[in-house]
Design a protein around this motif. Structure first.
Motif: not given
Length: 435
Positions: A387-391, A402-406, A425-430
């Motif tokens: 998953r990709i989130y915009l915060l 949902r995230a694409g393959e690449e 996901d729960k990674g570092k925000p950009f």
């Protein structure tokens, strides 16, 4: 001169009174008509006849109230032409005999047959007969006065015996009044030493008004004992003990506490952060808690409260936002409330748990930045990226997909301009700026 003659009859020329004069001397002449006369002296005796008494006197005709039965009021005496007569006295029926039963006679003494009360009846009427023992009687009516004697007060009353807590000094609790047999007496009141005087110092008197001398607190002390004296101004006093009750008044809560004010990032929605409790003077109150609008409510929407527990309403990310401000109200169930602000801290947790994840997130590219219509996110094909989130700047999710393959293209044309963060996901925000 006290006599006259009619032919040969000697007649009385006045009314004789044995007690005044008992014998009279006269000189009488007889004439034979032929020049012969003779004179002789006669003593005329007045015979004593019994006469009825003429008046009755009473040596005293008043008695103090609250007497004893048998007390002597006064002694009777009789005015009688027959000076030597001896008189007896009786209470007899007749005009104005209405109160005969309230008295007795012993010889010539009039005695009380009951205890008299001035306030009930102040005068009595009796009818008395004097008998001279020789058939002569006389009756007379007497009024016996009951003299008012000051009597001590019998009881004290207080119009109210309770006061609400949190009062003001000088507040009137109630007014004293006195039960006194002497209806016209005026009473003064004082707080006095004696049994039951333990709390006299907590009160004052102004005239008949009992006033508070301090601010009362039901939770500290709920009843007070005082001893009060009433004085009738004529030497009569009475003392009574009163219990003054302090009425419990609902008081507003004084403080709100939160058992814990921090939560690890990457939490789950619904995780409990801490429990609220309230400091309240009314120990028995039950409290409820709500998030309310007001100063310090910036992040209320990021939390919920259920059964007194503060819970997360979203997933927090320390790298996006490390602290949140909320405003909470406690209600005591009796219409009293208190509001307080709290800062909830987000605890930083290491997002990359192994070298592979760190390498994965370091290969991510986001462009253009700033962006207006859409933004492309290039990322390695990695199963973990789902998953990709915009915060937004407060850490709230405004868009996800949902995230694409690449790589993934995120449509942002409908998003208001500002500073945002993209997180996979729960990674570092950009950080990204949307124009």
């Amino acid at each position: 001169a006290s006599f006259t003659l009619t032919v040969a009859d000697l007649q009385a020329a006045e009314v004789f009174d044995f007690e005044t004069k008992s014998s009279y001397s006269i000189r009488v002449q007889t004439d034979d008509g032929n020049g012969g006369t003779y004179e002789e002296v006669f003593t005329i005796a007045v015979t004593d006849v019994n006469e009825a008494p003429e008046a009755i006197s009473l040596s005293a005709n008043s008695i103090d109230e609250n007497n004893s039965v048998g007390d002597v009021i006064g002694s009777f005496s009789t005015t009688d032409p027959d000076a030597g007569d001896t008189h007896t006295y009786t209470l007899v029926a007749g005009t104005d005999d209405v109160d005969n039963a309230s008295f007795t006679l012993t010889g010539a003494d009039l005695q009380a047959a009951e205890v008299f009360d001035f306030e009930t009846k102040s005068s009595y009427s009796i009818r008395v007969q004097s008998n001279d023992g020789n058939g002569g009687t006389f009756e007379e009516v007497f009024t016996i006065a009951v003299t008012d004697v000051n009597e001590a007060p019998e009881a004290i009353s207080l119009s109210a015996i309770n006061i609400d807590e949190n009062n003001s000094v000088g507040d009137v609790i109630g007014s004293f009044s006195t039960t006194d047999p002497d209806a016209g007496d005026t009473h003064t009141y004082t707080l006095v030493a004696g049994t039951g005087d333990a709390d006299n110092a907590s009160f004052t008197l102004s005239g008949a008004d009992l006033q508070a001398a301090e601010v009362f607190d039901f939770e500290t002390k709920s009843s007070y004992s005082i001893r009060v004296q009433t004085d009738d101004g004529n030497g009569g006093t009475f003392e009574e003990v009163f219990t003054i009750a302090v009425t419990d008044v609902n008081e507003a809560p004084e403080a709100i506490s939160l058992s814990a004010n921090n939560i690890d990032e990457n939490n789950s929605v619904g995780d409990v952060i801490g429990s609220f409790s309230t400091t309240d003077p009314d120990a028995g109150d039950t409290h409820t808690y709500t998030l309310v609008a007001g100063e310090g409510d910036n992040d209320n929407a990021s939390f919920t409260i259920n059964a007194g527990q503060l819970k997360a309403a979203e997933v927090f990310d320390y790298e996006i936002k490390s602290s949140y401000n909320i405003r909470v109200q406690t209600t005591d169930g009796n219409d009293s409330t208190l509001e307080s602000t709290f800062t909830v801290m987000i605890t930083d947790v290491d997002d990359a748990t192994n070298i592979g994840e760190a390498a994965y997130f370091s290969n991510i590219k986001i462009y253009p930045n700033p962006a207006a219509e859409e933004v492309t996110i290039e990322h390695p094909a990695f199963e973990k990226a789902e998953r990709i989130y915009l915060l937004n700047a407060t850490g709230r999710i405004v868009k996800e997909q949902r995230a694409g393959e690449e790589n993934t293209v995120l449509e942002i044309s409908e998003i208001r301009s500002g500073v945002y963060f993209i997180r996979i996901d729960k990674g570092k925000p950009f950080k990204i700026i949307i124009q």
